[in-house]
Design a protein around this motif. Structure first.
Motif, PDB file in Angstrom:
ATOM      1  N   ASN B 257     -16.342  39.615   3.635  1.00 42.58           N
ATOM      2  CA  ASN B 257     -17.333  40.534   4.175  1.00 42.58           C
ATOM      3  C   ASN B 257     -17.171  41.952   3.651  1.00 42.58           C
ATOM      4  OD1 ASN B 257     -18.540  38.571   5.687  1.00 42.58           O
ATOM      5  ND2 ASN B 257     -17.167  38.880   7.419  1.00 42.58           N
ATOM      6  N   ARG B 261     -18.412  46.208  -0.206  1.00 42.68           N
ATOM      7  CA  ARG B 261     -17.994  47.571   0.099  1.00 42.68           C
ATOM      8  C   ARG B 261     -16.941  48.039  -0.906  1.00 42.68           C
ATOM      9  NH1 ARG B 261     -15.467  50.055   5.122  1.00 42.68           N
ATOM     10  NH2 ARG B 261     -14.469  48.070   5.559  1.00 42.68           N
ATOM     11  N   ASN B 305     -23.636  20.891   1.422  1.00 44.32           N
ATOM     12  CA  ASN B 305     -24.108  21.805   0.392  1.00 44.32           C
ATOM     13  C   ASN B 305     -22.998  22.799   0.057  1.00 44.32           C
ATOM     14  OD1 ASN B 305     -25.407  23.634  -1.196  1.00 44.32           O
ATOM     15  ND2 ASN B 305     -27.118  23.988   0.213  1.00 44.32           N
ATOM     16  N   GLY B 308     -24.223  26.195  -1.174  1.00 40.76           N
ATOM     17  CA  GLY B 308     -24.765  27.037  -0.106  1.00 40.76           C
ATOM     18  C   GLY B 308     -23.659  27.726   0.662  1.00 40.76           C
ATOM     19  N   GLN B 311     -22.022  30.380  -1.557  1.00 44.69           N
ATOM     20  CA  GLN B 311     -22.835  31.568  -1.788  1.00 44.69           C
ATOM     21  C   GLN B 311     -23.070  32.375  -0.528  1.00 44.69           C
ATOM     22  OE1 GLN B 311     -26.475  30.338  -3.599  1.00 44.69           O
ATOM     23  NE2 GLN B 311     -25.360  29.669  -5.433  1.00 44.69           N
ATOM     24  N   ARG B 312     -23.411  31.674   0.573  1.00 44.94           N
ATOM     25  CA  ARG B 312     -23.820  32.390   1.776  1.00 44.94           C
ATOM     26  C   ARG B 312     -22.627  32.800   2.615  1.00 44.94           C
ATOM     27  NH1 ARG B 312     -29.031  33.768   2.958  1.00 44.94           N
ATOM     28  NH2 ARG B 312     -30.284  33.133   1.174  1.00 44.94           N
ATOM     29  N   LEU B 313     -21.955  31.801   3.184  1.00 47.80           N
ATOM     30  CA  LEU B 313     -20.870  32.135   4.103  1.00 47.80           C
ATOM     31  C   LEU B 313     -19.730  32.835   3.387  1.00 47.80           C
ATOM     32  CD1 LEU B 313     -20.536  29.095   6.477  1.00 47.80           C
ATOM     33  CD2 LEU B 313     -21.234  31.403   7.012  1.00 47.80           C
ATOM     34  N   ARG B 315     -20.023  34.386   0.451  1.00 47.63           N
ATOM     35  CA  ARG B 315     -20.544  35.469  -0.383  1.00 47.63           C
ATOM     36  C   ARG B 315     -20.028  35.389  -1.820  1.00 47.63           C
ATOM     37  NH1 ARG B 315     -22.846  39.499   2.453  1.00 47.63           N
ATOM     38  NH2 ARG B 315     -22.984  39.020   4.650  1.00 47.63           N
ATOM     39  N   TYR B 369      -7.996  29.903   7.264  1.00 48.46           N
ATOM     40  CA  TYR B 369      -8.631  30.064   5.958  1.00 48.46           C
ATOM     41  C   TYR B 369      -9.767  31.064   6.079  1.00 48.46           C
ATOM     42  CZ  TYR B 369      -6.200  25.634   5.939  1.00 48.46           C
ATOM     43  OH  TYR B 369      -5.254  24.671   6.109  1.00 48.46           O
ATOM     44  N   ASN B 371     -13.042  32.529   6.686  1.00 47.58           N
ATOM     45  CA  ASN B 371     -14.247  32.073   7.391  1.00 47.58           C
ATOM     46  C   ASN B 371     -14.181  30.612   7.834  1.00 47.58           C
ATOM     47  OD1 ASN B 371     -15.364  34.551   7.100  1.00 47.58           O
ATOM     48  ND2 ASN B 371     -16.634  34.025   5.360  1.00 47.58           N
ATOM     49  N   ALA B 373     -13.859  28.931  10.686  1.00 47.22           N
ATOM     50  CA  ALA B 373     -14.676  28.433  11.804  1.00 47.22           C
ATOM     51  C   ALA B 373     -16.150  28.366  11.413  1.00 47.22           C
ATOM     52  CB  ALA B 373     -14.482  29.303  13.034  1.00 47.22           C
ATOM     53  N   GLN B 374     -16.608  29.392  10.708  1.00 46.57           N
ATOM     54  CA  GLN B 374     -18.025  29.406  10.301  1.00 46.57           C
ATOM     55  C   GLN B 374     -18.321  28.267   9.336  1.00 46.57           C
ATOM     56  OE1 GLN B 374     -16.073  32.170  10.538  1.00 46.57           O
ATOM     57  NE2 GLN B 374     -17.294  34.030  10.603  1.00 46.57           N
ATOM     58  N   ILE B 375     -17.389  28.004   8.428  1.00 50.07           N
ATOM     59  CA  ILE B 375     -17.586  26.908   7.476  1.00 50.07           C
ATOM     60  C   ILE B 375     -17.706  25.590   8.226  1.00 50.07           C
ATOM     61  CG2 ILE B 375     -16.489  25.578   5.652  1.00 50.07           C
ATOM     62  CD1 ILE B 375     -15.123  28.176   4.775  1.00 50.07           C
ATOM     63  N   GLN B 377     -18.628  25.076  11.212  1.00 52.93           N
ATOM     64  CA  GLN B 377     -19.899  24.972  11.928  1.00 52.93           C
ATOM     65  C   GLN B 377     -21.037  24.649  10.969  1.00 52.93           C
ATOM     66  OE1 GLN B 377     -20.990  28.275  14.504  1.00 52.93           O
ATOM     67  NE2 GLN B 377     -22.910  27.197  14.871  1.00 52.93           N
ATOM     68  N   ALA B 378     -21.019  25.280   9.797  1.00 50.26           N
ATOM     69  CA  ALA B 378     -22.059  24.999   8.811  1.00 50.26           C
ATOM     70  C   ALA B 378     -22.021  23.524   8.413  1.00 50.26           C
ATOM     71  CB  ALA B 378     -21.873  25.893   7.590  1.00 50.26           C
TER      72      ALA B 378
ATOM     73  N   ILE C  62     -28.204  26.637   6.145  1.00 44.48           N
ATOM     74  CA  ILE C  62     -27.299  27.727   5.781  1.00 44.48           C
ATOM     75  C   ILE C  62     -27.979  28.713   4.829  1.00 44.48           C
ATOM     76  CG2 ILE C  62     -26.290  26.432   3.844  1.00 44.48           C
ATOM     77  CD1 ILE C  62     -24.205  28.585   6.073  1.00 44.48           C
ATOM     78  N   LEU C  63     -28.965  28.241   4.072  1.00 42.85           N
ATOM     79  CA  LEU C  63     -29.620  29.139   3.115  1.00 42.85           C
ATOM     80  C   LEU C  63     -30.534  30.142   3.817  1.00 42.85           C
ATOM     81  CD1 LEU C  63     -30.313  26.576   0.278  1.00 42.85           C
ATOM     82  CD2 LEU C  63     -28.474  28.240   0.462  1.00 42.85           C
ATOM     83  N   SER C  65     -29.429  32.007   6.231  1.00 37.25           N
ATOM     84  CA  SER C  65     -28.544  32.865   7.020  1.00 37.25           C
ATOM     85  C   SER C  65     -28.774  34.344   6.765  1.00 37.25           C
ATOM     86  CB  SER C  65     -27.085  32.514   6.699  1.00 37.25           C
ATOM     87  OG  SER C  65     -26.819  32.808   5.352  1.00 37.25           O
ATOM     88  N   GLN C  86     -25.140  31.659  10.514  1.00 32.68           N
ATOM     89  CA  GLN C  86     -25.272  30.225  10.276  1.00 32.68           C
ATOM     90  C   GLN C  86     -26.693  29.860   9.885  1.00 32.68           C
ATOM     91  OE1 GLN C  86     -23.122  27.780  10.199  1.00 32.68           O
ATOM     92  NE2 GLN C  86     -21.297  28.865  10.879  1.00 32.68           N
ATOM     93  N   SER C 274     -21.096  44.492   6.672  1.00 32.96           N
ATOM     94  CA  SER C 274     -21.871  44.176   5.481  1.00 32.96           C
ATOM     95  C   SER C 274     -23.352  44.476   5.703  1.00 32.96           C
ATOM     96  CB  SER C 274     -21.655  42.721   5.075  1.00 32.96           C
ATOM     97  OG  SER C 274     -21.839  41.879   6.171  1.00 32.96           O
TER      98      SER C 274
END
Lengths: 349, 525, 312
Positions: B257, B261, B305, B308, B311-313, B315, B369, B371, B373-375, B377-378, C62-63, C65, C86, C274
């Motif tokens: 995240n 920055r 994916n 996905g 790229q997303r979670l 970044r 690791y 992220n 938890a977010q991974i 969930q995804a 997820i795309l 998000s 998410q 972010s």
């Protein structure tokens, strides 16, 4: 007096006993400390040997008695994570928390007394109404949200584009409402001044103070409205009393009545509540420190829970217990000294 | 007491802190490091962890070390040759002294290997080594039980210790060589290695100070750092803030995240390196019958994916994976790529007779690791699309491993880094048929078992011809891919950041052990 | 007296009451009640109002998000308030989250009230040792802050029941934890009013008539202590909602798969640096509005009913 102190001491010991048993009882399910201490590919037999050596296989009461015996001698064991005596770890984190509480208390005292008194003297003025309105909003915003909003506005910065940029007033409003950010919002910073022992202070350097500002405001935000309302309510009551009316009739200047006679009597209950609240503020530091990553006891406690650092968790609970009991006792004592009609005996009220 | 200032200094130093301590003396280059963790102890054999290995590279030198592209670079060993199938002869440098002033000889290597075989954390890794023998002062022979093709990989873990310094007993009568886990041993407080930096002061969890070793053997090294101050800053955001505010010069583990920055900030540089830690999921075949069907496992693989998530979670902070071995490892098979295709996944589910899906529970850590938890969930969301309803629980690491060990959930997340930097390690721990006696499949949560695959990996593991071995391991990766015995997600990247002037890029590698001895600081501010 | 059979209906009494009279004349109270009812309705109608069902994982991509809300560039039309990390529709998840927060808030207060009123009645009416023990217990608990007690109680519950049980019944667990952490507030208030009521003549009369203490306590004393209970309940609901949010924010409350407002704020906080501020600040705003209107209603109630509240 002595009876009171003995009673208090018994009370304190009871509290500590309860805390220690509870803290000790929850340890098993907080996680397995062994996992934190060895590499991933270490075989189970080695883990078992380590578990045995640390005494984690003994029955509950054996472990508890061992712990209690050591605790009486001031030994809370070694933190699994820091590999230092738990008390040392706490001592190292304590100054950060105390400075945060100090900063917040300063803000509360400096703001709540004048605002509280003013809104009692002029209860119907628009400004008083504003203060009362603002204070109820303040009560309704949880401390972590205040902290997040402060970070967004003062640390990250906020670009407002709500008003039409094409008009002069719109662009002016946008520019006025936008903030640059840049205030430090994480940790204590690097400009710490060493004072003595474990105490490295934020209070004696510009950079250190800057780091203290946002967390202190956030922590103060939870108590400030309570105090404003409390001071106002007490003050209103005092102003209704016979002796104020009498003083007024005698022709004593209102300023003197407000700030010398009335305020003195207002402060009594305020100190009582205040003392207790400063004790509970230590708990709110958990939230504040989490958001600002302020390396004090609260953050340490939460980390310790996540790391299953049992000796540290237990020691923290005990220390916080002591802080609560001590502040409550001091408050009672002050109450007794300021108001001699309160008898400091052990009888339940 | 020429070098062992640790104890005394730590007493004095206990009262100092932060940057206030560092008056910038004329030409001395000081590097202020903010790492996510400091070394847990000074005994390099007490614990196998990233923090300890980093410390090993500061105060010790390995026999050989990895280069950026996974080749071996001679360090204390200058050359090596295979004498026979099970014996490796290594020639050592003759110009090396320890911090204590003792001369480095082959005896120190033998002593160190024997100590490694005693260490709880290392003994499993060093099990293949039968013995080590000093032929003369600069020659050592290492013998393995079986032909062992990746002995040089192990040699990167051999950081010779000063045998003379660590022998004998302390004033309290304790053996100086003993390894005590989380204890207070001699070796955990005193250091004598051959490395570029001497520990001058240390406060656990607060800071470690290093000073360049005047008699360091590697005079070719471009490194010009004279002092290092290592401050552990475990909280991600605080570490980034410390770099941005100029409090430290160099940090590790920049969180996803904050990448943007840091990348955009003036005066600091971000260095991103593809990492080698594979993150993925294991499907528990013991608990869910459907997972015994390769078609269902493949459906899971098709449903996820990876791109996905990366790229997303993440970044962009991860390399999508379809196999264990990252690029650079011998077993990396470039033909195996992620295969996200929900339609195909649904087909497979239907073929297997599970078009209506089923319900499972999943566990994942929430602070291990990047992220995590977010991974998790995804992934749960993605599996819902092929009618696998996931009931996800995430928990802190301390609760995760005990939970993981019980194998009482249907899907579990695990990240794995091969301690040997070798592909076979992944298979042995994560996908081998479970064998309590040999310890094979210790982290095979799903009880996946493919004996053909195990046999192939076993053959590869005694094959000393690197070409043939590589071929076998690539084939193993392909077999696992087609059987979906493990559901890989990505290799987590590594990100470091340094202020301008600190030329960090050349000394960083995918192993996460910066070679700070060779670090060049270009300016003198 | 309330115990007498009244010839007027309850509704008529309510219609003529000062409460309603005052309500009709206080626009702020009307506004607050309106907002509160809107929020409650919206929350409980979530399955029909929300554009998507955030518990249905099939709808999440997820795309999608971190899409911003509609007034910011880059927004996608059908995600009015944007999406979270998410890819869940923020509006939907907030509606569902508000429902979770409300259920826990009300549930916890009901539990607090049951425990507190019972203990308060017992302590006040029986006095003596029962009183001493109960009030000592209340003292000890009050000397810690709710949050502290909740964290410890939470850990105990988790420890005894196991974390998998805990997360499965997270809502019930949180009700239990917050309920147990705040009962002394009620107990003290009720005890104070019981002590005041006890010395009144009607209690003596009832006792002379030979009624048992249980009957006197619950049928005669209790109804007369209810107005302070009613008043503090509003404040307690607000507090319970905040406590739940705080616990969830610390990661000790609702899981992110079934988020309350607090867990939404927590999950968004990771993304605030972010630039995706909406994930945390929009649920935050909803939480503040919800708690604020409850607090304002509580304030108004206190002014109107002016009960004997336990002070200090």
């Amino acid at each position: 007096m002595i009876a009171f102190l003995t009673k208090r001491l018994m009370h304190a010991i009871l509290v500590m006993l309860v805390i220690s048993v509870i803290a000790f009882a929850i340890q098993d399910n907080l996680g397995d400390p062994i996992q934190q201490m060895v590499g991933q590919s270490v075989p189970e037999s080695e883990r078992e040997a380590l578990r045995e050596r640390l005494g984690l296989n003994d029955p509950f009461h054996v472990q508890y008695l061992r712990f209690a015996g050591n605790a009486i001698q001031g030994d809370f064991g070694y933190s699994y994570f820091y590999r230092e005596p738990a008390l040392d770890v706490i001592a190292r984190h304590l100054p950060a928390t105390l400075e945060l509480v100090f900063g917040a208390t300063l803000i509360i005292v400096l703001l709540s007394v004048p605002i509280g008194v003013y809104s009692a003297i002029k209860p119907r003025s628009p400004l008083s109404r504003f203060f009362m309105g603002a204070s109820i909003v303040g009560i309704s915003v949880p401390v972590f949200l205040t902290a997040i909003v402060l970070i967004q506005i003062f640390a990250i910065g906020m670009k407002v584009t709500l008003f039409p940029e094409s008009t002069a007033w719109g662009s002016w409003l946008n520019a006025t409402l936008s903030t640059e950010g840049g205030m430090p919002s994480f940790g204590r910073g690097q400009d710490l001044v060493h004072v003595v022992g474990y105490w490295d202070s934020n209070l004696f350097s510009a950079g250190g103070l800057q780091h203290l500002v946002l967390p202190s405001i956030a922590l103060a935000s939870i108590m400030l409205p309570l105090f404003i309302r409390l001071i106002r309510a007490e003050m209103l009551e005092v102003l209704q009393s016979e002796y104020v009316k009498f003083a007024r009739a005698k022709g004593i200047s209102s300023w003197r009545i407000y700030f010398v006679h009335a305020l003195k009597n207002t402060m009594l209950p305020v100190i009582t509540v205040g003392g207790v609240q400063i004790g509970t503020m230590v708990a709110y530091t958990i939230l504040t420190e989490t958001v600002f990553q302020w390396p004090g006891m609260g953050l340490m406690f939460l980390d310790a829970i996540n790391r299953a650092d049992i000796p540290l968790i237990v020691a923290y609970l005990m220390i916080v217990g002591v802080i609560f009991v001590v502040t409550n006792t001091i408050v009672d004592l002050i109450y007794g000294l300021v108001n001699p009609t309160v008898k400091l005996t052990g009888k339940p009220a | 007491m020429t070098f062992n200032k640790t104890l005394l200094a730590s007493l004095v130093g206990a009262t100092m802190t932060g940057a206030a301590l560092l008056p910038m003396t004329a030409n001395a280059e000081t590097l202020r490091i903010g790492y996510s963790a400091d070394p847990e102890t000074l005994d390099i054999h007490e614990q196998l962890s990233g923090g300890m290995l980093r410390f090993s590279h500061l105060s010790f030198d390995p026999l050989v070390r990895w280069t950026k592209d996974f080749q071996f670079e001679p360090r204390l060993a200058t050359s090596w040759e295979q004498v026979d199938d099970t014996t490796l002869r290594m020639t050592l440098r003759d110009d090396v002294t320890f911090h204590s002033g003792n001369t480095f000889t082959a005896e120190d290597v033998v002593w160190t290997i024997e100590r490694l075989k005693e260490s709880p954390d290392y003994k499993a890794i060093f099990e293949p080594i039968a013995s080590a023998e000093a032929i003369d002062d600069t020659t050592v022979e290492i013998t393995t039980h079986e032909p062992y093709p990746i002995l040089l990989n192990l040699a990167t873990y051999i950081f010779p210790m000063d045998s003379e310094f660590y022998s004998g007993t302390t004033a309290d009568g304790d053996d100086k060589a003993e390894i005590v886990k989380s204890g207070n041993s001699f070796a955990s407080r005193n250091v004598s290695g051959t490395g570029p930096f001497i520990v001058t002061e240390r406060r656990q969890g607060v800071r470690v100070d290093f000073e360049r070793f005047d008699d360091y053997w590697d005079t070719e090294s471009p490194g010009n750092v004279d002092n290092i101050v290592l401050t552990p800053i475990s909280e991600n955001a605080s570490r980034v803030a410390a770099l941005l505010s100029g409090g430290v010069d160099f940090i590790d583990h920049v969180p996803p995240n904050d990448l943007e920055r840091v990348r955009e900030a003036d005066g600091v540089n971000l260095v991103e390196i593809p990492g080698t830690r594979i993150i993925g999921f294991q499907l528990n075949e013991e608990r869910i019958e459907a997972f015994q069907d390769p078609r269902v496992r493949l459906a899971v693989a098709y449903a996820i994916n990876q791109e996905g998530i990366a790229q997303r979670l993440m970044r962009g902070f991860a390399t999508p994976a379809a196999q264990f071995s990252p690029k650079g490892y011998s077993g990396h098979n470039p033909e195996l790529t992620p295969r996200y295709d929900v339609d195909r996944a649904l087909e497979l589910m239907a073929e297997a007779g599970y078009e209506d899906g089923f319900e499972v529970n999943m566990i994942a850590p929430n602070n291990r690791y990047v992220n995590d938890a977010q991974i998790a969930q995804a992934v749960a969301n993605m599996l819902a699309r092929i009618n696998i309803d996931v009931n996800l629980r995430t928990m802190p690491l301390a609760q995760y491993w005990p939970e993981y060990d019980t194998r009482q959930s249907d899907i579990a997340m695990i990240g794995w880094h091969a301690d040997t930097e070798d592909s076979a390690n992944f298979f042995q721990y994560l996908s081998a048929c479970i064998n309590e006696e040999t310890g094979a499949g210790q982290y095979n949560y799903g009880s996946y078992c493919n004996e053909e695959l195990d046999a192939l990996v076993a053959t590869a593991d005694t094959e000393t011809d690197p070409e043939k071995r590589q071929e076998m391991l690539r084939e193993a990766e392909r077999m696992l891919y087609e059987d979906a015995g493990y559901i890989p997600l990505h290799w987590q990247n590594l990100a470091y950041a340094a202020r301008d002037g600190v030329d960090a890029e050349p000394i960083l590698n995918a192993l996460d052990f910066p070679y700070l001895g060779d670090l060049v600081i270009e300016d003198a501010n | 007296m309330t115990t007498q059979v009244s010839t007027t209906t309850r509704w008529a009494r309510f219609r003529d009451s000062y409460l309603l009279y005052s309500f009709k004349r206080t626009w702020s109270a009307q506004l607050c009640l309106a907002i509160f009812l809107c929020l409650v309705l919206a929350a409980f109608m979530a399955p029909w109002l929300a554009p998507t069902n955030p518990y249905d994982l099939r709808q999440i991509d997820i795309l999608d998000s971190e899409l911003p809300p509609f007034w910011i560039e880059g927004a996608v039309e059908h995600y009015t308030l944007g999406t979270d990390a998410q890819g869940r529709d923020l509006l939907s998840i907030i509606l569902y989250g508000t429902r979770v927060s409300l259920v826990i808030g009300f549930g916890a207060v009901i539990l607090q009230a049951i425990l507190g009123v019972t203990f308060g009645l017992l302590a006040g009416y029986l006095g003596g040792r029962v009183d001493a023990i109960l009030m000592r217990l209340a003292d000890i608990q009050l000397s810690f802050s709710t949050l502290m007690v909740a964290i410890v109680v939470g850990a105990v519950v988790k420890a005894t029941l196991g974390s998998s049980f805990y997360s499965q019944y997270a809502v019930l667990m949180l009700i239990l934890i917050i309920g147990l952490a705040e009962w002394p507030q009620y107990a003290r208030t009720v005890r104070a009013s019981v002590l005041a009521e006890k010395s009144k003549e009607y209690v003596d009369a009832a006792r002379v008539m030979g009624l048992g203490s249980r009957r006197i306590m619950f049928r005669h004393v209790l109804p007369n202590t209810l107005s302070p209970v009613f008043v503090i309940s509003t404040v307690q609901i607000a507090n319970a909602i905040i406590s739940e949010a705080a616990l969830s924010f610390l990661g000790l409350g609702m899981p992110e798969t079934h988020p309350s407002l607090g867990s939404l704020i927590k999950s968004g906080f990771d993304y605030i640096q972010s630039g995706s501020w909406w994930i945390t600040l929009i649920p935050g705003a909803v939480l503040v509005v919800l708690v604020l209107v409850i607090n304002l209603l509580g304030d108004w109630l206190r002014d109107v009913m002016n009960p004997r509240l336990y002070k200090g």
